[in-house]
Each structure stands twice: as structure tokens, then as C-alpha cells.
Design an enzyme around this catalytic site. Structure first.
Site, mmCIF file in Angstrom:
data_model
loop_
_atom_site.group_PDB
_atom_site.id
_atom_site.type_symbol
_atom_site.label_atom_id
_atom_site.label_comp_id
_atom_site.label_asym_id
_atom_site.label_seq_id
_atom_site.Cartn_x
_atom_site.Cartn_y
_atom_site.Cartn_z
ATOM 1 N N GLY A 134 0.854 -1.181 0.000
ATOM 2 C CA GLY A 134 0.000 0.000 0.000
ATOM 3 C C GLY A 134 0.888 1.228 0.000
ATOM 4 C CB THR A 167 3.705 6.745 2.078
ATOM 5 O OG1 THR A 167 4.859 6.225 1.417
ATOM 6 C CG2 THR A 167 4.113 7.341 3.417
ATOM 7 N N GLY A 168 1.307 5.792 4.266
ATOM 8 C CA GLY A 168 0.167 6.245 5.045
ATOM 9 C C GLY A 168 -1.066 5.383 4.912
ATOM 10 N N GLY A 189 -1.601 2.419 6.252
ATOM 11 C CA GLY A 189 -1.907 1.619 7.439
ATOM 12 C C GLY A 189 -1.045 0.384 7.600
ATOM 13 C CD GLU A 204 9.478 -1.040 2.613
ATOM 14 O OE1 GLU A 204 10.338 -1.547 1.872
ATOM 15 O OE2 GLU A 204 8.414 -0.582 2.192
#
Length: 288
Positions: free
Chosen positions: A40, A42-43, A45, A171
Site C-alpha cells: 500500500g 505511504t500512510g 496503514g 522493509e
């Protein structure tokens, strides 16, 4: 050990003027023995989901069931130590977590914290450096004398030494060169393949999703908007673009080749899949 989200919502700074939604009404299951990628923009969830996997965060509403342990907003932190041994977390730039005088002591710290004797913890350290591809002689070195990639492997060895049932990777290859990234992802794949290790990978690398995951969760604006296999997730490029996601590089190359007359069915997602379909067409003159 399955991990089940049942209508889980989490609000940061709940009850204050600064309250903000982290995740909203998430339901899904991470199956024992699976390799699940969470993607998804950035931001979306992703990190909030990740921190619920071993109860670093507890749901504002709903439940997270980790094995036989049900986590709610009322769960007492005192009862979570055994759970956190079962779910190992490797954060971005994990090498920043190193602190001991020697590699051996750093790897042994976690097991000793969970009650393993010093002798057994050091034996685990010896085993784990081999597992992460480091030579035995690093054990007596300072972790701060190693290269960045080696330091990250030491940090990962420290997590593996606690013998978790689930390995959560945030990551894990950030900042590594392509060769180092490939070696590290191959190491995790070997753990998954040979030991049945459950792996949860949070990543922006669509190539890694295609190459390694068997299940994908797609997050957007705090919601779990889609789950499926990599092939199911990557089947609709327009949908991916609308959700600020892209195709793996191999699939992008296949699209470019298709525009020049090559045929692919199904769409190749990995280099080996592309080669399997491309070689016969080059050799047999099957272009359109």
C-alpha cells in the site's frame, strides 16, 4: 500459528483533539506457514497493521487473535511477553538496534531476556550467524566494526535466535544495494521453504511480492481493500494505478514485449516465468 484480525480499528491518540485513524475495520487471516506481503502507498496503514501482529499496539476496537491469545483494548501488557517471543519483528534499518560489545552477546541478548541460559544463548548465537550467512569469526567482533549489510544480518540473527513462530519484516532490505537485497530476500525465502517459517513482509518492492509471497494484503487509507495471490493482485494494472501501486518490473517488461508482438498467457510476474514463455517464441518464431 494463525493471526486473525476481526473488525480491528485503531485510533492514534484516541479521545484527544489530535485523534487520527490508523486502521479501520480490518478483518483477515495470516495463515500459519504462509508468506504474506502487505502493500500500500505511504500512510495506508501497513505499519499500524504490523504493530498489531505482536501487540505493540492493541486495537481500539475489534480483536486480534495470535495463536490462542486474544488481544483487545483491555489486554494487560504484563501477559504479553510469551507472545512477543513467538512473533519476531525486524524493523527498517534493524542494525540501529545493535548495542552490545560483541556480535555473540548481541544475538544472545534476546534469548537470555526470555530465560535461556547464557551457555544455550551463545550456542544459539553460533547457530544463527551461520543461518544468516555470516562467518563464525564475527561472533567475537564488535558489531560496529562490520559493514552495514553485515550489521543488519546480525540484528536479524538476534531476532531469529528467539526462535519465533512468525517473522515480521518491515522493509528489511531498505538501503541495501541490489546484490545485498537479493541475498537477504533469498535468506528469508530459505527460512520459509526449509523450516516452514511464517513470514509477513511489509514492502514497497513489487518484485519481492511477486517472487516470494503466496498471499497479499493491500491497504489503502487504513482499510484492507483487497487480498489474494500475487497473480490475482497484479491482474488489473488500472486498479493498481488507481491505488498508487505498480506492476513488478518483469510484468512491465512483458507488457512492452507484448506491444511488439509477443504473446504471454498468463502474464509473467517473475523472471523465470518470463523466460519460460519468451524462449520458445524467440526460438520458434511464434511472434504475432
Amino acid at each position: 500459528m494463525d493471526i486473525t484480525f476481526d473488525h480491528v480499528s485503531f485510533t492514534y491518540q484516541a479521545g484527544t483533539p489530535f485523534a487520527g485513524d490508523g486502521i479501520k475495520d480490518v478483518s483477515g487471516v495470516i495463515r500459519d506457514g504462509s508468506y504474506t506481503a502487505i502493500i500500500g502507498h505511504t500512510g495506508s496503514g501497513k505499519s499500524t497493521i504490523l504493530q498489531h501482529l505482536n501487540a505493540l499496539l492493541k486495537p481500539t476496537s475489534g480483536t486480534v487473535t495470535i495463536g490462542d491469545k486474544v488481544i483487545t483494548n483491555e489486554t494487560n501488557n504484563k501477559n504479553l511477553k510469551p507472545l512477543r517471543q513467538k512473533v519476531g519483528m525486524v524493523f527498517q534499518f534493524a542494525e540501529n538496534q545493535l548495542f552490545e560489545q560483541t556480535v555473540a552477546k548481541d544475538i544472545a541478548f534476546g534469548p537470555q531476556n526470555f530465560g535461556v541460559s547464557e551457555k544455550d544463548a551463545l550456542a544459539l548465537a553460533d547457530k544463527m550467524v551461520k543461518m544468516v550467512g555470516l562467518p563464525h569469526d564475527v561472533l567475537e567482533k564488535s558489531p560496529f566494526d562490520l559493514s552495514g549489510g553485515q550489521m543488519r544480518r546480525v540484528a536479524i540473527a538476534g531476532v531469529l535466535a528467539m526462535q519465533p513462530e512468525v517473522l515480521v519484516l518491515d522493509e528489511p532490505t531498505a538501503g541495501l544495494d541490489p546484490s545485498g537485497r537479493h541475498e537477504m530476500m533469498q535468506m528469508f525465502e530459505q527460512l520459509h521453504r526449509e523450516q516452514g517459517q511464517t513470514i509477513v513482509l511489509v514492502t514497497h518492492q513489487m518484485d519481492d511480492v511477486a517472487d516470494y509471497a503466496d498471499t497479499v494484503w493491500v491497504m489503502a487509507e487504513g482499510k484492507l481493500i483487497k487480498t489474494g495471490t500475487p497473480r490475482e493482485i497484479f491482474a488489473d494494472p488500472a486498479w493498481l494505478k488507481a491505488n498508487q501501486l505498480g506492476l513488478p518490473k518483469t510484468a512491465q517488461l512483458a507488457q512492452q514485449l507484448a506491444a511488439k508482438g509477443f504473446h504471454f498467457d498468463p502474464q509473467p510476474l517473475t523472471e523465470s516465468e518470463l523466460a519460460d514463455q519468451l524462449v520458445p517464441q524467440i526460438g520458434g518464431g511464434q511472434r504475432g
